[in-house]
Enzyme design. Structure first.
Site, PDB file in Angstrom:
ATOM      1  N   ASP A   9      13.270   3.737  38.058  1.00 34.87           N
ATOM      2  CA  ASP A   9      13.753   4.434  39.272  1.00 34.87           C
ATOM      3  C   ASP A   9      12.547   5.476  39.497  1.00 34.87           C
ATOM      4  O   ASP A   9      11.770   5.721  38.796  1.00 34.87           O
ATOM      5  CB  ASP A   9      15.089   4.923  39.112  1.00 34.87           C
ATOM      6  CG  ASP A   9      15.278   5.913  40.139  1.00 34.87           C
ATOM      7  OD1 ASP A   9      15.372   5.626  41.249  1.00 34.87           O
ATOM      8  OD2 ASP A   9      15.665   7.144  39.922  1.00 34.87           O
ATOM      9  N   ASP A  27      13.002   8.800  42.153  1.00 33.02           N
ATOM     10  CA  ASP A  27      13.253  10.216  42.276  1.00 33.02           C
ATOM     11  C   ASP A  27      14.220  10.457  40.994  1.00 33.02           C
ATOM     12  O   ASP A  27      15.206   9.695  40.778  1.00 33.02           O
ATOM     13  CB  ASP A  27      14.101  10.204  43.449  1.00 33.02           C
ATOM     14  CG  ASP A  27      13.376  10.262  44.845  1.00 33.02           C
ATOM     15  OD1 ASP A  27      12.268  11.046  44.751  1.00 33.02           O
ATOM     16  OD2 ASP A  27      13.470   9.281  45.704  1.00 33.02           O
ATOM     17  N   ASP A  52      18.134   7.556  36.179  1.00 26.07           N
ATOM     18  CA  ASP A  52      18.619   8.912  35.995  1.00 26.07           C
ATOM     19  C   ASP A  52      20.024   9.109  36.680  1.00 26.07           C
ATOM     20  O   ASP A  52      20.669   9.719  36.496  1.00 26.07           O
ATOM     21  CB  ASP A  52      17.806  10.180  36.549  1.00 26.07           C
ATOM     22  CG  ASP A  52      18.036   9.811  38.080  1.00 26.07           C
ATOM     23  OD1 ASP A  52      18.446  10.721  38.844  1.00 26.07           O
ATOM     24  OD2 ASP A  52      17.389   9.096  38.597  1.00 26.07           O
TER      25      ASP A  52
END
Length: 215
Positions: free
Chosen positions: A11, A13, A168
């Site tokens: 991922d 961000d 995250d």
């Protein structure tokens, strides 16, 4: 886990780049300017990873299409008003990705960002040459739909059992589950280890750079 994987999909961000607080700020400011209920910090974090359209719909389910489009545009204008550089990556991320490439891993990105925004970001952070493939929310269905992962796997011709997703947020790990691939959670972004554990990651790490110990 050494030699278990050939492809690592990250991922963006909150996983590679320290942008979660800025995203939250941009969402809250857009809400204020359009006289909407301002989401609290965790509510704003909870939508990170989704496409911006899906995120705004989830945060403001009762607004009409016209206002939704205005909030999306307002968010984007604020978000892109900030210049980013390699310094915005989490510490050690640039060196980690370089090392993984030297060690023979293929690297990819699956993100809720638009493809244009991602392209600008990887150039600004000097990572453009490190990724074999990328997928954004305007190129496939938004997370947690597994299409991004499936497209990357198909493009690179990698056995699904040799693929690792690193993210995250719950949307990252749910996408990995839906795609039938292994995942590792990192707690430097949107969600805590306690929440991420519900999605059965191999482990949860504090930062992506902790992967170097295991891969």
């Amino acid at each position: 886990m050494k030699n278990r994987f050939d492809l690592i999909i990250f991922d963006w961000d909150g996983t590679l780049i320290d942008s979660v607080d800025w995203i939250v700020y941009c969402i809250q400011q857009a809400a204020i300017r359009h006289h909407c209920r301002v989401p609290d910090v965790q509510a704003a974090k909870d939508i990170i990873g989704l496409s911006i359209e899906k995120a705004i719909t989830q945060l403001f389910p009762d607004i009409d299409d016209s206002l939704r489009e205005k909030i999306v545009a307002d968010y984007a204008q604020t978000f892109f008003s900030k210049d980013i550089s390699r310094a915005d990556l989490f510490p050690g991320v640039y060196e980690m990705l370089q090392q993984f490439k030297v060690n023979g891993y293929q690297l990819a990105i699956a993100t809720g960002k638009k493809s244009r925004g991602l392209a600008q970001a990887v150039v600004a952070t000097e990572l453009a040459d490190l990724f074999a493939a990328t997928r954004s929310s305007d190129q496939a269905e938004s997370k947690p739909n597994p299409l991004m992962i499936n497209q990357i796997i198909s493009e690179l011709g990698v056995d699904k059992q040799r693929v690792l997703m690193v993210g995250d947020s719950v949307h990252d790990l749910q996408m990995a589950m839906n795609a039938g691939i292994a995942a590792i959670g990192v707690t430097c972004g949107a969600h805590s280890a306690e929440i991420l554990q519900h999605y059965q990651p191999l482990m949860c790490l504090s930062y992506p750079t902790d992967l170097l110990e295991f891969l």
